[in-house]
Design an enzyme around this catalytic site. Structure first.
Site, PDB file in Angstrom:
ATOM      1  N   LYS A  60     -40.363 -15.183  51.482  1.00  0.00           N
ATOM      2  CA  LYS A  60     -40.022 -14.962  52.891  1.00  0.00           C
ATOM      3  C   LYS A  60     -40.706 -15.982  53.796  1.00  0.00           C
ATOM      4  O   LYS A  60     -40.278 -16.213  54.910  1.00  0.00           O
ATOM      5  CB  LYS A  60     -40.365 -13.539  53.322  1.00  0.00           C
ATOM      6  CG  LYS A  60     -41.819 -13.170  53.192  1.00  0.00           C
ATOM      7  CD  LYS A  60     -42.000 -11.672  53.337  1.00  0.00           C
ATOM      8  CE  LYS A  60     -43.230 -11.235  52.563  1.00  0.00           C
ATOM      9  NZ  LYS A  60     -43.152  -9.934  52.003  1.00  0.00           N
ATOM     10  N   LYS A  67     -55.782 -20.230  51.680  1.00  0.00           N
ATOM     11  CA  LYS A  67     -55.528 -19.745  53.049  1.00  0.00           C
ATOM     12  C   LYS A  67     -56.248 -20.596  54.089  1.00  0.00           C
ATOM     13  O   LYS A  67     -55.691 -20.879  55.141  1.00  0.00           O
ATOM     14  CB  LYS A  67     -55.972 -18.282  53.184  1.00  0.00           C
ATOM     15  CG  LYS A  67     -55.146 -17.326  52.333  1.00  0.00           C
ATOM     16  CD  LYS A  67     -54.484 -16.259  53.189  1.00  0.00           C
ATOM     17  CE  LYS A  67     -53.459 -15.459  52.417  1.00  0.00           C
ATOM     18  NZ  LYS A  67     -54.083 -14.552  51.447  1.00  0.00           N
ATOM     19  N   LYS A  91     -39.337 -20.567  43.863  1.00  0.00           N
ATOM     20  CA  LYS A  91     -39.531 -19.138  44.105  1.00  0.00           C
ATOM     21  C   LYS A  91     -38.918 -18.699  45.428  1.00  0.00           C
ATOM     22  O   LYS A  91     -39.162 -19.329  46.457  1.00  0.00           O
ATOM     23  CB  LYS A  91     -41.047 -18.867  44.130  1.00  0.00           C
ATOM     24  CG  LYS A  91     -41.415 -17.430  43.876  1.00  0.00           C
ATOM     25  CD  LYS A  91     -42.913 -17.249  43.772  1.00  0.00           C
ATOM     26  CE  LYS A  91     -43.233 -15.794  44.066  1.00  0.00           C
ATOM     27  NZ  LYS A  91     -44.634 -15.517  44.240  1.00  0.00           N
TER      28      LYS A  91
END
Ligand code: AMP
Length: 331
Positions: free
Chosen positions: A197, A111, A194
């Site tokens: 979204k 992240k 994969k």
């Protein structure tokens, strides 16, 4: 009957990957376990959504959970921020969580690499909030994807550390829930491994997508220039389309296109048309239920209230006992 906990972040609409990789199995899981399913809205604050987006996304996930067959009578379906006990346990766990171990967490490193301008304390302590979500119900099992295994390991560390520190055998060590059938991984329409979204706009088919949108996305899916040598493995984008066909069409249709491919006579356009129609057929009942539920605010309100009450009962018991163990005693 095991106590099972699972959460999902409200960051957008659910797609076919979420359904086949998680929800479909959750619907079966709730038949034989005491399941807690929550919408992780506290977690989603690390990315600073606007109030309208936050509420809209929570509603989306709730509606899509219900439309997929999660049953508020059989399971406890609740919104994380309806349980302030989770926040209290998170605070308590943070006192015994060390900077070094939190910084070493793979998803934290990932992240901060992606978003170096937003390295907040919520991201660093994501694993303690996740541990709190799980052990607040003294869960024995957690259905986790490959990318979540490290968080579950950290949850075990925090639960064991609490037990050791206070010389109690209080929190169970949660383990991964193993499904009786293999979880299906759904690939993306853009050729990626994969469906997700967060990737390109046209990578994912959402459960709420209408027929026109599905046709457009599938017809634009990436392919290649045609089978070069049918004996050789297919290119990734074409492999992806076959994999979607296998999950969403009938075995007959799947073998028909396999045969066409191996003869070198396949027309990807035909295969895409077929795939689009099969996805539309699959999505239709979901879309109908999603539309129906979205318009029924009274039912949603009742469902959220029921979930909060059931979750609260379990969480309150834990937090009272934890406070007692730690030494916050009543006068
Ligand atoms: P996410 O919102 O991406 O964190 O995903 C929520 C759940 O759906 C997790 O349990 C994931 O493992 C599962 N999931 C997400 N994308 C896929 C996919 N393409 N194929 C299978 N499972 C998926």
């Amino acid at each position: 009957m095991d106590i099972v906990v699972s959460g999902i972040r409200p960051t957008g609409k659910l797609h076919l990957g979420n359904y086949f990789g998680a929800l479909k199995s959750f619907v079966r899981m709730q038949e034989t376990n005491n399941c807690f399913f929550f919408i992780a809205d506290y977690h989603s604050l690390t990315t600073h959504p606007t109030p309208a987006d936050l509420h809209g996304n929570v509603k989306n996930v709730l509606v899509e959970f219900l439309a997929s067959g999660l049953d508020p009578e059989k399971s406890t379906i609740y919104i994380q921020s309806d349980l302030p006990e989770v926040a209290e346990l998170y605070l308590l766990l943070n006192m015994n969580a060390y900077i070094g171990e939190l910084e070493r967490c793979t998803s934290f490193k990932e992240k901060i690499r992606q978003n170096p301008q937003n390295v907040n304390a919520g991201l660093l302590t994501y694993p303690t909030l996740m541990a709190s979500d799980i052990i607040i119900h003294k869960a024995q099992k957690v259905p986790v994807g490959k990318d979540q295994e490290q968080h579950l390991e950290m949850t075990r560390t925090f639960a064991n550390r609490f037990n050791r520190l206070y010389k109690v055998d209080y929190f169970p060590e949660p383990v991964a829930y193993t499904f009786d059938e293999e979880l299906v991984k759904i690939p993306g329409l853009d050729g990626s491994l994969k469906m997700s979204k967060s990737d390109s706009e046209n990578n994912a088919i959402f459960l709420a997508d209408d027929p026109a949108v599905i046709r457009k996305k599938v017809m634009r899916a990436v392919t290649d220039t045609g089978p070069v040598d049918p004996g050789k493995p297919k290119s990734q984008p074409v492999e992806n389309l076959f994999s979607l066909l296998k999950t969403l069409s009938t075995p007959d249709i799947y073998s028909h296109f396999e045969e066409e491919y191996s003869k070198g006579t396949i027309r990807y356009g035909d295969m895409k048309k077929q795939l689009a129609e099969d996805i539309i057929r699959f999505n239709e009942p979901f879309r109908n239920r999603i539309n129906q539920l979205s318009a029924d605010n009274d039912y949603l309100k009742k469902t959220v209230k029921l979930g909060a009450e059931k979750a609260h009962e379990s969480a309150l018991k834990t937090i009272r006992e934890v406070r007692e163990i730690i030494g916050f005693k009543e006068f």
